[in-house]
Design a protein around this motif. Structure first.
Motif, PDB file in Angstrom:
ATOM      1  N   TYR A   4     -15.351 -14.207  -3.952  1.00 46.04           N
ATOM      2  CA  TYR A   4     -15.369 -12.808  -4.359  1.00 46.04           C
ATOM      3  C   TYR A   4     -14.334 -12.006  -3.590  1.00 46.04           C
ATOM      4  CZ  TYR A   4     -19.840 -13.992  -6.403  1.00 46.04           C
ATOM      5  OH  TYR A   4     -20.832 -14.580  -7.148  1.00 46.04           O
ATOM      6  N   GLN A   5     -13.833 -10.980  -4.244  1.00 49.55           N
ATOM      7  CA  GLN A   5     -13.079  -9.948  -3.547  1.00 49.55           C
ATOM      8  C   GLN A   5     -14.051  -8.805  -3.325  1.00 49.55           C
ATOM      9  OE1 GLN A   5      -9.165  -8.657  -4.923  1.00 49.55           O
ATOM     10  NE2 GLN A   5      -9.843  -6.533  -4.636  1.00 49.55           N
ATOM     11  N   LEU A   6     -14.287  -8.484  -2.064  1.00 47.84           N
ATOM     12  CA  LEU A   6     -15.128  -7.344  -1.709  1.00 47.84           C
ATOM     13  C   LEU A   6     -14.222  -6.209  -1.280  1.00 47.84           C
ATOM     14  CD1 LEU A   6     -17.919  -9.009   0.477  1.00 47.84           C
ATOM     15  CD2 LEU A   6     -18.114  -8.207  -1.876  1.00 47.84           C
ATOM     16  N   GLU A  73     -18.758 -17.325  -1.548  1.00 50.95           N
ATOM     17  CA  GLU A  73     -20.051 -16.786  -1.973  1.00 50.95           C
ATOM     18  C   GLU A  73     -20.991 -16.628  -0.779  1.00 50.95           C
ATOM     19  OE1 GLU A  73     -23.605 -17.640  -5.228  1.00 50.95           O
ATOM     20  OE2 GLU A  73     -21.829 -18.907  -5.217  1.00 50.95           O
ATOM     21  N   ASP A  74     -21.004 -17.613   0.103  1.00 57.63           N
ATOM     22  CA  ASP A  74     -21.856 -17.563   1.289  1.00 57.63           C
ATOM     23  C   ASP A  74     -21.455 -16.415   2.219  1.00 57.63           C
ATOM     24  OD1 ASP A  74     -23.881 -18.674   3.141  1.00 57.63           O
ATOM     25  OD2 ASP A  74     -22.124 -19.107   4.388  1.00 57.63           O
ATOM     26  N   GLU A  75     -20.153 -16.243   2.438  1.00 60.67           N
ATOM     27  CA  GLU A  75     -19.679 -15.153   3.297  1.00 60.67           C
ATOM     28  C   GLU A  75     -20.046 -13.797   2.707  1.00 60.67           C
ATOM     29  OE1 GLU A  75     -15.774 -17.378   5.206  1.00 60.67           O
ATOM     30  OE2 GLU A  75     -15.578 -16.272   3.324  1.00 60.67           O
ATOM     31  N   ALA A  76     -19.900 -13.667   1.396  1.00 60.42           N
ATOM     32  CA  ALA A  76     -20.250 -12.410   0.735  1.00 60.42           C
ATOM     33  C   ALA A  76     -21.733 -12.098   0.920  1.00 60.42           C
ATOM     34  CB  ALA A  76     -19.909 -12.470  -0.756  1.00 60.42           C
ATOM     35  N   PHE A  91     -19.958   2.488  -0.389  1.00 59.77           N
ATOM     36  CA  PHE A  91     -19.715   2.049  -1.758  1.00 59.77           C
ATOM     37  C   PHE A  91     -18.835   0.803  -1.710  1.00 59.77           C
ATOM     38  CE2 PHE A  91     -17.200   1.991  -5.671  1.00 59.77           C
ATOM     39  CZ  PHE A  91     -18.210   2.046  -6.611  1.00 59.77           C
ATOM     40  N   TYR A  92     -19.137  -0.199  -2.564  1.00 58.62           N
ATOM     41  CA  TYR A  92     -18.327  -1.412  -2.597  1.00 58.62           C
ATOM     42  C   TYR A  92     -18.182  -1.919  -4.028  1.00 58.62           C
ATOM     43  CZ  TYR A  92     -22.419  -4.421  -3.297  1.00 58.62           C
ATOM     44  OH  TYR A  92     -23.536  -5.037  -3.818  1.00 58.62           O
ATOM     45  N   VAL A  93     -17.182  -2.776  -4.208  1.00 59.10           N
ATOM     46  CA  VAL A  93     -16.940  -3.457  -5.470  1.00 59.10           C
ATOM     47  C   VAL A  93     -16.876  -4.949  -5.145  1.00 59.10           C
ATOM     48  CG1 VAL A  93     -15.323  -3.787  -7.371  1.00 59.10           C
ATOM     49  CG2 VAL A  93     -15.633  -1.511  -6.398  1.00 59.10           C
ATOM     50  N   LYS A  94     -17.556  -5.761  -5.956  1.00 55.73           N
ATOM     51  CA  LYS A  94     -17.587  -7.215  -5.761  1.00 55.73           C
ATOM     52  C   LYS A  94     -17.086  -7.858  -7.053  1.00 55.73           C
ATOM     53  CE  LYS A  94     -21.016 -10.855  -4.903  1.00 55.73           C
ATOM     54  NZ  LYS A  94     -22.461 -11.099  -4.725  1.00 55.73           N
ATOM     55  N   ILE A  95     -15.930  -8.533  -6.952  1.00 58.23           N
ATOM     56  CA  ILE A  95     -15.272  -9.106  -8.125  1.00 58.23           C
ATOM     57  C   ILE A  95     -15.108 -10.615  -7.933  1.00 58.23           C
ATOM     58  CG2 ILE A  95     -13.180  -9.073  -9.535  1.00 58.23           C
ATOM     59  CD1 ILE A  95     -12.647  -6.247  -8.357  1.00 58.23           C
ATOM     60  N   PRO A  96     -15.542 -11.441  -8.904  1.00 59.58           N
ATOM     61  CA  PRO A  96     -15.328 -12.888  -8.796  1.00 59.58           C
ATOM     62  C   PRO A  96     -13.832 -13.199  -8.811  1.00 59.58           C
ATOM     63  CG  PRO A  96     -16.856 -12.380 -10.585  1.00 59.58           C
ATOM     64  CD  PRO A  96     -16.265 -11.084 -10.127  1.00 59.58           C
TER      65      PRO A  96
END
Length: 106
Positions: A4-6, A73-76, A91-96
């Motif tokens: 993911y990009q966080l 995924e685990d780090e996220a 606020f955050y955005v989580k993108i695969p």
């Protein structure tokens, strides 16, 4: 690799546990083994309430900041659990994403 990009959004004047939110977030990610992150200072933006945030020549306290990390995924999961447990309001955005490294290291 898949992950993911966080991306987290905050302002320079925000603090959590006695530190700037940006610094606290980067330090927490490093403690959890996240391998990298980037902090970007923005010129201006607006939040969910419509309030403008901007950097001015004389006052940078309200300057928007963006913190981006590409994680497994685990780090996220570990990072988001830490933020929730520590009651950080952000606020955050989580993108695969798919990520990796090309070429030889320096």
């Amino acid at each position: 690799m898949k992950g993911y990009q966080l991306t987290f959004f905050t302002q320079q004047n925000r603090h959590h546990r006695g530190k700037h939110v940006c610094d606290w977030l980067i330090d927490s990610a490093r403690e959890l083994g996240v391998r990298g992150g980037t902090v970007l200072a923005a010129t201006e933006g607006f939040g969910h309430n419509g309030k403008m945030h901007s950097s001015h020549f004389f006052e940078l306290a309200d300057q928007p900041e963006e913190i981006t990390m590409v994680v497994t995924e685990d780090e996220a999961e570990r990072l988001l659990k830490r933020l929730l447990a520590d009651q950080l309001h952000i606020f955050y955005v989580k993108i695969p994403v798919e990520f990796g490294t090309l070429g030889e290291s320096d």
